[in-house]
Design a protein around this motif. Structure first.
Motif, PDB file in Angstrom:
ATOM      1  N   MET A   1     103.275  67.513  20.165  1.00 56.69           N
ATOM      2  CA  MET A   1     102.932  66.095  20.396  1.00 56.69           C
ATOM      3  C   MET A   1     102.867  65.829  21.903  1.00 56.69           C
ATOM      4  O   MET A   1     103.794  66.181  22.642  1.00 56.69           O
ATOM      5  CB  MET A   1     104.022  65.230  19.744  1.00 56.69           C
ATOM      6  CG  MET A   1     103.909  63.753  20.008  1.00 56.69           C
ATOM      7  SD  MET A   1     105.230  62.870  19.075  1.00 56.69           S
ATOM      8  CE  MET A   1     105.076  61.260  19.791  1.00 56.69           C
ATOM      9  N   THR A   2     101.759  65.262  22.347  1.00 57.76           N
ATOM     10  CA  THR A   2     101.634  64.911  23.764  1.00 57.76           C
ATOM     11  C   THR A   2     102.267  63.546  23.993  1.00 57.76           C
ATOM     12  O   THR A   2     101.890  62.558  23.361  1.00 57.76           O
ATOM     13  CB  THR A   2     100.146  64.858  24.176  1.00 57.76           C
ATOM     14  OG1 THR A   2      99.572  66.134  23.908  1.00 57.76           O
ATOM     15  CG2 THR A   2      99.995  64.537  25.655  1.00 57.76           C
ATOM     16  N   ILE A   3     103.248  63.503  24.860  1.00 62.72           N
ATOM     17  CA  ILE A   3     103.946  62.244  25.147  1.00 62.72           C
ATOM     18  C   ILE A   3     103.211  61.530  26.283  1.00 62.72           C
ATOM     19  O   ILE A   3     102.875  62.150  27.303  1.00 62.72           O
ATOM     20  CB  ILE A   3     105.403  62.531  25.566  1.00 62.72           C
ATOM     21  CG1 ILE A   3     106.128  63.357  24.496  1.00 62.72           C
ATOM     22  CG2 ILE A   3     106.135  61.230  25.885  1.00 62.72           C
ATOM     23  CD1 ILE A   3     106.386  62.691  23.189  1.00 62.72           C
ATOM     24  N   THR A   4     102.982  60.249  26.121  1.00 67.74           N
ATOM     25  CA  THR A   4     102.269  59.490  27.150  1.00 67.74           C
ATOM     26  C   THR A   4     103.245  58.689  28.031  1.00 67.74           C
ATOM     27  O   THR A   4     104.388  58.414  27.623  1.00 67.74           O
ATOM     28  CB  THR A   4     101.263  58.501  26.523  1.00 67.74           C
ATOM     29  OG1 THR A   4     102.002  57.475  25.855  1.00 67.74           O
ATOM     30  CG2 THR A   4     100.326  59.189  25.554  1.00 67.74           C
ATOM     31  N   GLY A   5     102.751  58.303  29.191  1.00 68.73           N
ATOM     32  CA  GLY A   5     103.547  57.459  30.086  1.00 68.73           C
ATOM     33  C   GLY A   5     103.921  56.140  29.433  1.00 68.73           C
ATOM     34  O   GLY A   5     105.019  55.614  29.633  1.00 68.73           O
ATOM     35  N   THR A   6     103.017  55.613  28.622  1.00 67.26           N
ATOM     36  CA  THR A   6     103.298  54.355  27.921  1.00 67.26           C
ATOM     37  C   THR A   6     104.466  54.538  26.955  1.00 67.26           C
ATOM     38  O   THR A   6     105.349  53.675  26.854  1.00 67.26           O
ATOM     39  CB  THR A   6     102.040  53.887  27.147  1.00 67.26           C
ATOM     40  OG1 THR A   6     100.977  53.737  28.092  1.00 67.26           O
ATOM     41  CG2 THR A   6     102.269  52.569  26.439  1.00 67.26           C
ATOM     42  N   GLN A   7     104.502  55.659  26.264  1.00 66.25           N
ATOM     43  CA  GLN A   7     105.608  55.910  25.329  1.00 66.25           C
ATOM     44  C   GLN A   7     106.943  56.029  26.070  1.00 66.25           C
ATOM     45  O   GLN A   7     107.967  55.547  25.590  1.00 66.25           O
ATOM     46  CB  GLN A   7     105.342  57.187  24.519  1.00 66.25           C
ATOM     47  CG  GLN A   7     104.263  57.007  23.466  1.00 66.25           C
ATOM     48  CD  GLN A   7     103.933  58.306  22.773  1.00 66.25           C
ATOM     49  OE1 GLN A   7     103.690  59.330  23.422  1.00 66.25           O
ATOM     50  NE2 GLN A   7     103.922  58.289  21.461  1.00 66.25           N
ATOM     51  N   ILE A   8     106.905  56.671  27.244  1.00 64.43           N
ATOM     52  CA  ILE A   8     108.137  56.777  28.046  1.00 64.43           C
ATOM     53  C   ILE A   8     108.613  55.372  28.423  1.00 64.43           C
ATOM     54  O   ILE A   8     109.798  55.045  28.331  1.00 64.43           O
ATOM     55  CB  ILE A   8     107.884  57.613  29.318  1.00 64.43           C
ATOM     56  CG1 ILE A   8     107.542  59.073  28.967  1.00 64.43           C
ATOM     57  CG2 ILE A   8     109.074  57.511  30.285  1.00 64.43           C
ATOM     58  CD1 ILE A   8     108.690  59.962  28.584  1.00 64.43           C
ATOM     59  N   SER A   9     107.668  54.525  28.837  1.00 60.63           N
ATOM     60  CA  SER A   9     108.007  53.161  29.202  1.00 60.63           C
ATOM     61  C   SER A   9     108.597  52.397  28.003  1.00 60.63           C
ATOM     62  O   SER A   9     109.615  51.713  28.126  1.00 60.63           O
ATOM     63  CB  SER A   9     106.746  52.462  29.719  1.00 60.63           C
ATOM     64  OG  SER A   9     106.983  51.108  29.905  1.00 60.63           O
ATOM     65  N   TYR A  10     107.973  52.550  26.840  1.00 57.04           N
ATOM     66  CA  TYR A  10     108.456  51.826  25.654  1.00 57.04           C
ATOM     67  C   TYR A  10     109.818  52.350  25.187  1.00 57.04           C
ATOM     68  O   TYR A  10     110.621  51.586  24.657  1.00 57.04           O
ATOM     69  CB  TYR A  10     107.431  51.902  24.515  1.00 57.04           C
ATOM     70  CG  TYR A  10     106.177  51.085  24.762  1.00 57.04           C
ATOM     71  CD1 TYR A  10     106.067  50.253  25.874  1.00 57.04           C
ATOM     72  CD2 TYR A  10     105.101  51.145  23.890  1.00 57.04           C
ATOM     73  CE1 TYR A  10     104.910  49.509  26.102  1.00 57.04           C
ATOM     74  CE2 TYR A  10     103.942  50.403  24.107  1.00 57.04           C
ATOM     75  CZ  TYR A  10     103.855  49.597  25.220  1.00 57.04           C
ATOM     76  OH  TYR A  10     102.714  48.870  25.443  1.00 57.04           O
TER      77      TYR A  10
END
Ligand code: SF4
Length: 167
Positions: A1-10
């Motif tokens: 799964m590729t983790i996005t910067g938005t997911q890190i923020s959320y």
């Protein structure tokens, strides 16, 4: 799964938001991402594009990377979620590093509050980021959506109506 910067923020904002966003339940009309994009378009960056390049790597799209100085610039509307913004920029620095791009540090800018914050990536952060990624995978893979968190910032969240309908 590729983790996005938005997911890190959320992950650093609300786990329910992370789950909803990652499971494709998105509120397009009131999307904060759209609002942020408009805000950034309205800021001074448009007048100084020559200094920055856009970098796109798996999971992250960095709009303003100063390749000469090795600095990631990220502009936000409000510093209310600063911890989440810092985590996001640390993740950008980490992904750049993982892809062999030397980045020295990041700068978070809040033009409306005339506030800037330098963001560095430490060895502790590198370890933490790996655990954030695992945590995100665990939360997103849950069958049930995490509960509402009843925080004051819920009122500014694009999922507010979805979360509090009927209350
Ligand atoms: S409204 Fe509140 S509980 Fe719902 S997703 Fe947004 S931050 Fe989380």
């Amino acid at each position: 799964m590729t983790i996005t910067g938005t997911q890190i923020s959320y992950l650093h904002t609300c786990r329910r938001k992370l789950w909803l966003f990652s499971n494709q339940i998105q509120m397009e009309q009131t999307s904060e991402v759209v609002a942020d994009g408009k805000f950034i378009g309205d800021t001074t960056y448009e007048q100084r594009p020559g200094k920055y390049i856009q970098v796109e790597l798996p999971g992250v799209k960095i709009d303003f990377y100063d390749a000469k100085e090795g600095v990631v610039h990220e502009t936000k509307r409000s510093a209310k979620m600063e911890q989440a913004h810092i985590a996001q920029v640390k993740y950008y620095l980490y992904v750049l590093e993982q892809n062999g791009i030397a980045a020295n540090y990041g700068i978070l800018e809040y033009p409306t509050q005339r506030h800037t914050e330098r963001v560095d990536l430490t060895d502790e952060d590198r370890v933490a980021i790996e655990s954030w990624k695992l945590e995100i995978e665990e939360i997103v893979g849950r069958e049930a959506c995490p509960p509402v968190i009843n925080k004051p910032f819920c009122k500014q969240c694009s999922y507010f109506d979805f979360c509090y309908v009927g209350e």
